[in-house]
Design a protein around this motif. Structure first.
Motif, PDB file in Angstrom:
ATOM      1  N   GLN A  11       0.865  -1.179   0.000  1.00 20.32           N
ATOM      2  CA  GLN A  11       0.000   0.000   0.000  1.00 20.32           C
ATOM      3  C   GLN A  11       0.910   1.241   0.000  1.00 20.32           C
ATOM      4  O   GLN A  11       2.115   1.129   0.252  1.00 20.32           O
ATOM      5  N   PRO A  12       0.357   2.424  -0.248  1.00 14.39           N
ATOM      6  CA  PRO A  12       1.181   3.638  -0.247  1.00 14.39           C
ATOM      7  C   PRO A  12       1.986   3.848   1.044  1.00 14.39           C
ATOM      8  O   PRO A  12       3.067   4.421   1.022  1.00 14.39           O
ATOM      9  N   ASN A  13       1.473   3.336   2.176  1.00 16.95           N
ATOM     10  CA  ASN A  13       2.192   3.492   3.447  1.00 16.95           C
ATOM     11  C   ASN A  13       3.226   2.388   3.682  1.00 16.95           C
ATOM     12  O   ASN A  13       3.882   2.362   4.714  1.00 16.95           O
ATOM     13  N   GLY A  14       3.348   1.452   2.732  1.00 16.45           N
ATOM     14  CA  GLY A  14       4.330   0.383   2.839  1.00 16.45           C
ATOM     15  C   GLY A  14       3.794  -0.940   3.344  1.00 16.45           C
ATOM     16  O   GLY A  14       4.494  -1.947   3.329  1.00 16.45           O
ATOM     17  N   ASP A  15       2.544  -0.960   3.819  1.00 13.87           N
ATOM     18  CA  ASP A  15       1.941  -2.196   4.328  1.00 13.87           C
ATOM     19  C   ASP A  15       1.604  -3.177   3.208  1.00 13.87           C
ATOM     20  O   ASP A  15       1.123  -2.784   2.150  1.00 13.87           O
ATOM     21  N   HIS A  16       1.833  -4.449   3.487  1.00 13.09           N
ATOM     22  CA  HIS A  16       1.375  -5.538   2.632  1.00 13.09           C
ATOM     23  C   HIS A  16       0.155  -6.116   3.343  1.00 13.09           C
ATOM     24  O   HIS A  16       0.275  -6.657   4.445  1.00 13.09           O
ATOM     25  N   GLU A  17      -1.018  -5.990   2.728  1.00 12.92           N
ATOM     26  CA  GLU A  17      -2.254  -6.384   3.392  1.00 12.92           C
ATOM     27  C   GLU A  17      -2.507  -7.878   3.324  1.00 12.92           C
ATOM     28  O   GLU A  17      -2.293  -8.516   2.296  1.00 12.92           O
ATOM     29  N   VAL A  18      -3.017  -8.409   4.441  1.00 10.92           N
ATOM     30  CA  VAL A  18      -3.389  -9.811   4.560  1.00 10.92           C
ATOM     31  C   VAL A  18      -4.905  -9.914   4.377  1.00 10.92           C
ATOM     32  O   VAL A  18      -5.659  -9.166   5.004  1.00 10.92           O
ATOM     33  N   HIS A  19      -5.327 -10.849   3.506  1.00  9.79           N
ATOM     34  CA  HIS A  19      -6.742 -11.019   3.172  1.00  9.79           C
ATOM     35  C   HIS A  19      -7.186 -12.463   3.321  1.00  9.79           C
ATOM     36  O   HIS A  19      -6.403 -13.386   3.082  1.00  9.79           O
ATOM     37  N   LYS A  20      -8.480 -12.630   3.652  1.00  9.94           N
ATOM     38  CA  LYS A  20      -9.105 -13.948   3.612  1.00  9.94           C
ATOM     39  C   LYS A  20      -9.439 -14.262   2.162  1.00  9.94           C
ATOM     40  O   LYS A  20      -9.586 -13.360   1.328  1.00  9.94           O
ATOM     41  N   CYS A  56      -6.292  -6.646   6.469  1.00 11.07           N
ATOM     42  CA  CYS A  56      -7.234  -5.864   5.652  1.00 11.07           C
ATOM     43  C   CYS A  56      -8.300  -5.248   6.554  1.00 11.07           C
ATOM     44  O   CYS A  56      -8.812  -5.901   7.460  1.00 11.07           O
ATOM     45  N   ARG A  57      -8.682  -4.010   6.292  1.00  5.45           N
ATOM     46  CA  ARG A  57      -9.672  -3.329   7.124  1.00  5.45           C
ATOM     47  C   ARG A  57     -11.067  -3.907   6.963  1.00  5.45           C
ATOM     48  O   ARG A  57     -11.951  -3.648   7.777  1.00  5.45           O
ATOM     49  N   ILE A  58     -11.282  -4.718   5.911  1.00  7.44           N
ATOM     50  CA  ILE A  58     -12.599  -5.318   5.656  1.00  7.44           C
ATOM     51  C   ILE A  58     -12.669  -6.752   6.178  1.00  7.44           C
ATOM     52  O   ILE A  58     -13.510  -7.090   6.989  1.00  7.44           O
ATOM     53  N   CYS A  59     -11.760  -7.605   5.736  1.00  7.35           N
ATOM     54  CA  CYS A  59     -11.869  -9.039   6.052  1.00  7.35           C
ATOM     55  C   CYS A  59     -11.029  -9.463   7.258  1.00  7.35           C
ATOM     56  O   CYS A  59     -11.251 -10.547   7.802  1.00  7.35           O
TER      57      CYS A  59
END
Length: 66
Positions: A11-20, A56-59
């Protein structure tokens, strides 16, 4: 148990998001992390590859930090 993935693209802030596996934001280019009973374990696994990983902010809301 749910299947979890981490986004290869940060992401723009450097985070790699984890998703279900069923997340509407699951990226096309991703790495399979495995089957976990909670997002905290999935994020811990993701940090072995990408030290700056986040839920992830959703899952994976319980593991999402700002």
């Amino acid at each position: 148990m749910s299947l979890y993935y981490v986004n290869h693209q940060a992401q723009p802030n450097g985070d790699h998001e984890v998703h279900k596996e069923d997340c509407i934001y699951l990226p096309y280019v991703k790495k399979f992390l495995g089957s976990f009973s909670n997002c905290a374990d999935a994020v811990k696994e993701a940090k072995k590859t990408y030290t700056q990983s986040n839920g992830c902010r959703i899952c994976s809301k319980a593991c999402h930090t700002k």
